[in-house]
Design a protein around this motif. Structure first.
Motif, mmCIF file in Angstrom:
data_model
loop_
_atom_site.group_PDB
_atom_site.id
_atom_site.type_symbol
_atom_site.label_atom_id
_atom_site.label_comp_id
_atom_site.label_asym_id
_atom_site.label_seq_id
_atom_site.Cartn_x
_atom_site.Cartn_y
_atom_site.Cartn_z
ATOM 1 N N ARG A 138 -46.769 10.748 -6.589
ATOM 2 C CA ARG A 138 -45.149 10.653 -6.082
ATOM 3 C C ARG A 138 -44.962 9.209 -6.343
ATOM 4 N NH1 ARG A 138 -40.590 11.863 -6.903
ATOM 5 N NH2 ARG A 138 -39.250 11.812 -5.113
ATOM 6 N N THR A 139 -45.882 8.399 -5.706
ATOM 7 C CA THR A 139 -45.488 7.049 -5.694
ATOM 8 C C THR A 139 -45.012 6.343 -7.169
ATOM 9 O OG1 THR A 139 -46.689 6.467 -3.637
ATOM 10 C CG2 THR A 139 -46.185 4.724 -4.788
ATOM 11 N N GLU A 140 -45.984 6.819 -7.952
ATOM 12 C CA GLU A 140 -45.769 6.725 -9.338
ATOM 13 C C GLU A 140 -44.625 6.824 -9.785
ATOM 14 O OE1 GLU A 140 -47.450 8.335 -13.311
ATOM 15 O OE2 GLU A 140 -49.054 7.715 -12.088
ATOM 16 N N GLN A 141 -44.028 8.192 -9.606
ATOM 17 C CA GLN A 141 -42.788 8.526 -9.939
ATOM 18 C C GLN A 141 -41.724 7.929 -9.426
ATOM 19 O OE1 GLN A 141 -43.365 12.629 -8.676
ATOM 20 N NE2 GLN A 141 -44.353 13.230 -10.597
ATOM 21 N N VAL A 142 -41.794 7.565 -8.325
ATOM 22 C CA VAL A 142 -40.697 6.949 -7.532
ATOM 23 C C VAL A 142 -40.479 5.476 -7.986
ATOM 24 C CG1 VAL A 142 -40.042 5.948 -5.237
ATOM 25 C CG2 VAL A 142 -40.770 8.584 -5.373
ATOM 26 N N TYR A 143 -41.658 4.760 -8.149
ATOM 27 C CA TYR A 143 -41.608 3.283 -8.592
ATOM 28 C C TYR A 143 -41.047 3.144 -10.010
ATOM 29 C CZ TYR A 143 -44.308 1.223 -4.845
ATOM 30 O OH TYR A 143 -44.660 0.552 -3.380
ATOM 31 N N LEU A 144 -41.475 4.240 -11.044
ATOM 32 C CA LEU A 144 -41.037 4.154 -12.182
ATOM 33 C C LEU A 144 -39.512 4.428 -12.216
ATOM 34 C CD1 LEU A 144 -43.913 6.244 -14.195
ATOM 35 C CD2 LEU A 144 -43.409 3.781 -14.453
ATOM 36 N N GLY A 145 -39.034 5.250 -11.515
ATOM 37 C CA GLY A 145 -37.677 5.786 -11.193
ATOM 38 C C GLY A 145 -36.941 4.549 -10.969
ATOM 39 N N TRP A 146 -37.271 3.675 -9.976
ATOM 40 C CA TRP A 146 -36.860 2.515 -9.574
ATOM 41 C C TRP A 146 -36.445 1.274 -10.572
ATOM 42 C CZ3 TRP A 146 -32.871 2.816 -6.579
ATOM 43 C CH2 TRP A 146 -32.972 3.662 -5.398
ATOM 44 N N ILE A 147 -37.583 1.147 -11.392
ATOM 45 C CA ILE A 147 -37.833 -0.087 -12.451
ATOM 46 C C ILE A 147 -37.129 0.632 -13.298
ATOM 47 C CG2 ILE A 147 -39.452 -0.819 -14.063
ATOM 48 C CD1 ILE A 147 -41.641 -0.491 -11.575
#
Length: 120
Positions: free
Chosen positions: A26-35
């Protein structure tokens, strides 16, 4: 034609670094989304070509124009810090100048002093 292996794309590099550090999916998905949103906000410029002004503009935009909560803005900030520190190996000591989103002034229901369920 030269058979040169292309360097991994930026978001693939981010994904690889997140996995090396054993972050949650989930952190991976969220970070990729923000970037991704950060890059799109600045017309698909590479983050290596951007700096203080662009990061501040994006995070301030979230607080002022998008009216996001403080925790959402902090999540975006954490993603960008991860990108610059862990993937691009650049330090960002100046992030204190960013317009902060307003923290919620609501108290959790358990702290509002409402009826505790007892009939005194």
């Amino acid at each position: 034609m030269a058979d040169v292996a292309a360097a991994p794309r930026l978001l693939d590099q981010v994904r690889d670094r997140i996995r090396v550090k054993h972050f949650s999916l989930r952190t991976e998905q969220v970070y990729l989304g923000w970037i991704r949103r950060y890059i799109l906000f600045h017309g698909k410029r590479h983050p290596r070509d951007m700096g203080k002004a662009e990061i501040e503009a994006f995070l301030s935009h979230l607080a002022v124009d998008r009216n996001v909560t403080a925790s959402t803005q902090n999540q975006a900030k954490a993603a960008l810090l991860f990108l610059y520190r862990e993937v691009l190996a650049l330090e960002l000591p100046w992030l204190a100048d960013i317009t902060q989103a307003k923290a919620s002034s609501r108290l959790p229901v358990v702290l509002t002093g409402g009826n505790a369920g007892g009939a005194g």
